[in-house]
Design an enzyme around this catalytic site. Structure first.
Site, mmCIF file in Angstrom:
data_model
loop_
_atom_site.group_PDB
_atom_site.id
_atom_site.type_symbol
_atom_site.label_atom_id
_atom_site.label_comp_id
_atom_site.label_asym_id
_atom_site.label_seq_id
_atom_site.Cartn_x
_atom_site.Cartn_y
_atom_site.Cartn_z
ATOM 1 N N CYS A 115 0.817 -1.224 0.000
ATOM 2 C CA CYS A 115 0.000 0.000 0.000
ATOM 3 C C CYS A 115 0.847 1.269 0.000
ATOM 4 C CB CYS A 115 -0.934 0.014 1.198
ATOM 5 S SG CYS A 115 -2.087 -1.354 1.137
ATOM 6 N N HIS A 261 -3.394 7.297 0.343
ATOM 7 C CA HIS A 261 -3.646 5.962 -0.202
ATOM 8 C C HIS A 261 -5.108 5.631 0.091
ATOM 9 C CE1 HIS A 261 -3.931 1.747 -0.692
ATOM 10 N NE2 HIS A 261 -3.887 1.476 0.600
ATOM 11 N N ASN A 291 -9.774 -0.264 -3.199
ATOM 12 C CA ASN A 291 -8.390 -0.087 -2.759
ATOM 13 C C ASN A 291 -7.479 -0.728 -3.806
ATOM 14 O OD1 ASN A 291 -5.864 -0.480 -1.579
ATOM 15 N ND2 ASN A 291 -6.683 -0.919 0.455
HETATM 16 O O1 UT7 Z 1 -4.708 -0.769 2.253
HETATM 17 C C1 UT7 Z 1 -3.930 -1.445 3.170
HETATM 18 C C2 UT7 Z 1 -4.329 -1.175 4.532
HETATM 19 N N1 UT7 Z 1 -5.647 -1.669 4.759
HETATM 20 C C3 UT7 Z 1 -6.455 -1.016 5.545
HETATM 21 O O2 UT7 Z 1 -6.109 0.035 6.019
HETATM 22 C C4 UT7 Z 1 -7.772 -1.656 5.876
HETATM 23 C C5 UT7 Z 1 -8.037 -1.527 7.362
HETATM 24 N N2 UT7 Z 1 -9.218 -2.231 7.826
HETATM 25 C C6 UT7 Z 1 -10.461 -1.967 7.391
HETATM 26 O O3 UT7 Z 1 -10.648 -1.159 6.512
HETATM 27 C C7 UT7 Z 1 -11.608 -2.638 8.075
HETATM 28 O O4 UT7 Z 1 -11.141 -3.345 9.209
HETATM 29 C C8 UT7 Z 1 -12.415 -3.616 7.162
HETATM 30 C C9 UT7 Z 1 -13.172 -2.821 6.113
HETATM 31 C C10 UT7 Z 1 -11.472 -4.573 6.496
HETATM 32 C C11 UT7 Z 1 -13.422 -4.411 7.979
HETATM 33 O O5 UT7 Z 1 -14.284 -3.519 8.653
HETATM 34 P P1 UT7 Z 1 -14.568 -3.705 10.197
HETATM 35 O O6 UT7 Z 1 -15.492 -2.631 10.575
HETATM 36 O O7 UT7 Z 1 -13.239 -3.755 10.903
HETATM 37 O O8 UT7 Z 1 -15.330 -5.098 10.255
HETATM 38 P P2 UT7 Z 1 -14.956 -6.436 11.024
HETATM 39 O O9 UT7 Z 1 -13.814 -7.124 10.355
HETATM 40 O O10 UT7 Z 1 -14.823 -6.126 12.489
HETATM 41 O O11 UT7 Z 1 -16.241 -7.305 10.817
HETATM 42 C C12 UT7 Z 1 -17.505 -6.930 11.398
HETATM 43 C C13 UT7 Z 1 -18.549 -7.952 10.966
HETATM 44 C C14 UT7 Z 1 -18.118 -9.393 11.190
HETATM 45 O O12 UT7 Z 1 -19.279 -10.123 11.558
HETATM 46 P P3 UT7 Z 1 -19.579 -10.477 13.105
HETATM 47 O O13 UT7 Z 1 -18.408 -11.309 13.553
HETATM 48 O O14 UT7 Z 1 -19.659 -9.156 13.820
HETATM 49 O O15 UT7 Z 1 -20.866 -11.214 13.048
HETATM 50 C C15 UT7 Z 1 -17.678 -9.847 9.827
HETATM 51 O O16 UT7 Z 1 -17.821 -11.251 9.642
HETATM 52 O O17 UT7 Z 1 -18.798 -7.819 9.556
HETATM 53 C C16 UT7 Z 1 -18.641 -9.112 8.928
HETATM 54 N N3 UT7 Z 1 -18.124 -8.908 7.586
HETATM 55 C C17 UT7 Z 1 -18.908 -8.697 6.518
HETATM 56 N N4 UT7 Z 1 -20.242 -8.646 6.377
HETATM 57 C C18 UT7 Z 1 -20.717 -8.408 5.140
HETATM 58 C C19 UT7 Z 1 -16.820 -8.861 7.195
HETATM 59 N N5 UT7 Z 1 -16.749 -8.612 5.870
HETATM 60 C C20 UT7 Z 1 -18.038 -8.512 5.430
HETATM 61 C C21 UT7 Z 1 -18.590 -8.285 4.160
HETATM 62 N N6 UT7 Z 1 -19.932 -8.217 4.052
HETATM 63 N N7 UT7 Z 1 -17.835 -8.087 3.056
#
Ligand code: UT7
Length: 334
Positions: A115, A261, A291
């Site tokens: 990234c 980014h 991204n």
């Molecule tokens: O570019 C390189 C650097 N990358 C970044 O900076 C990315 C940093 N991280 C993020 O942007 C976020 O952490 C994500 C977008 C990847 C994820 O968002 P989040 O708010 O941290 O969600 P989470 O991983 O805590 O997941 C919350 C819930 C989970 O369900 P439960 O366990 O609460 O029931 C996941 O299983 O959302 C669920 N989930 C989804 N639901 C629908 C995870 N991905 C999805 C999806 N659609 N695509």
């Protein structure tokens, strides 16, 4: 010491638009979740047979940047190519660009910083111009990520985020006030495994994967500890920007356009609030492209320039954070 400046910008994204709704064909996800958590509405994914690879998309972006710079491939002295999705495990994609563009037998260097790859690439190119070793350098960030994602529900935390595309800039020796003022790069390798693809690698060569084939071993797909990466990103982005500004006796109010980014719209909005910047001071286009990792900054930079948001004399700041962990910024006077 010389100074380097950007004299040409180009971008290329595949024609194929993949909306959030399209992703529900592959996995259990929905438009509302993706928009709310990431800001992404659609992304571009190459399709089999369209000829798009990291190298070929990089060439398409480079041709536009060259034309806008008024240069030909023969004028380029060096290529710096940033990608995490090269056409081959080795050699890097820079050598393919040397061939496909028809450059002289110039040096070509690949940068493996994900990234923050473009921030590192620009920093590297700047050093070669500063010392006087090269005059015109082609710097590319390009990614074909769609072919390497786990598109099942299992991989939805990563699969919905990433897009394909390329951006390129031509860096040349500056004889006036414009140019790169400073670069700031960092790493913290203890977090390498928080955002990674482990196979293929020295300890995990492809033949081991074939011999010990285990469908539950997912080390060949990108893994991201999303929450953990998010928390570090919202600290490191502002840090990298402030480090660059302070090195030049500037403040966030002096920035005409911040090109972060495009990791997650929520991260960019957090950074904007933290630095108390106005909407018009920050470029966001993750909504359209997702991204695109090393390509996101040159794509956003090019799009901002095409929209007339960058004028001569403007202070433009790039900043990135990602796998490694690595992060950094470039402070540029246009
Ligand atoms: O570019 C390189 C650097 N990358 C970044 O900076 C990315 C940093 N991280 C993020 O942007 C976020 O952490 C994500 C977008 C990847 C994820 O968002 P989040 O708010 O941290 O969600 P989470 O991983 O805590 O997941 C919350 C819930 C989970 O369900 P439960 O366990 O609460 O029931 C996941 O299983 O959302 C669920 N989930 C989804 N639901 C629908 C995870 N991905 C999805 C999806 N659609 N695509």
């Amino acid at each position: 010491m010389y100074k380097s400046k950007i004299i040409g910008l180009g971008k290329y994204v595949p024609e194929n638009v993949v909306t959030n709704d399209d992703l529900t064909k592959y996995m259990d996800t929905n438009d509302a979740w993706i928009r709310e958590r990431t800001g992404i509405e659609e992304r571009r994914w190459a399709v089999p047979g369209d000829g798009n690879t990291a190298a070929t998309m990089g060439v398409k972006a480079a041709k536009i940047a060259l034309e806008r710079a008024g240069l030909t491939p023969k004028d380029i002295d060096f290529i710096v190519f940033a990608t995490l999705s090269p056409d081959y495990y080795f050699p890097g994609s820079g050598v393919q660009v040397q061939d496909l563009l028809g450059c002289e037998t110039i040096g070509a260097l690949d940068i493996r910083n994900q990234c923050s790859g473009f921030v590192y690439a620009l920093t590297t190119a700047d050093q070669f111009i500063k010392t006087g070793m090269y005059k015109n350098i082609l710097v590319i960030g390009s990614e074909l990520q769609s072919t390497g994602l786990d598109l099942s529900t299992r991989g939805r935390g990563v699969g919905v985020i990433f897009g394909d595309g390329a951006g390129a800039v031509i860096l040349t020796r500056s004889y006036d006030e414009s140019g790169i003022l400073s670069n700031h790069i960092h790493s913290e390798g203890k977090y390498a495994k928080e955002l990674t693809v482990q196979v293929p690698g020295g300890p995990n060569p492809p033949n081991k994967l074939v011999e010990d084939w285990d469908p539950e071993n997912l080390t060949y797909y990108p893994y991201m500890n999303g929450n953990f990466v998010f928390k570090h990103a919202v600290t490191r982005f502002p840090e990298a920007i402030m480090e660059g500004l302070q090195a030049n006796n500037l403040t966030p109010a002096d920035i005409d356009l911040l090109i972060p980014h495009q990791a997650n719209l929520r991260i960019s909005q957090f950074v904007q609030r933290k630095l108390q910047m106005k909407d018009e001071q920050i470029m966001n286009n993750i909504q359209k492209y997702g991204n695109t990792t090393a390509a996101s900054i040159p794509i956003a930079l090019t799009e901002a320039w095409e929209q007339g948001r960058i004028k001569r004399g403007d202070l433009v700041v790039t900043a990135a954070f990602g796998s490694g962990f690595t992060w950094g910024s470039n402070i540029i006077r246009f």
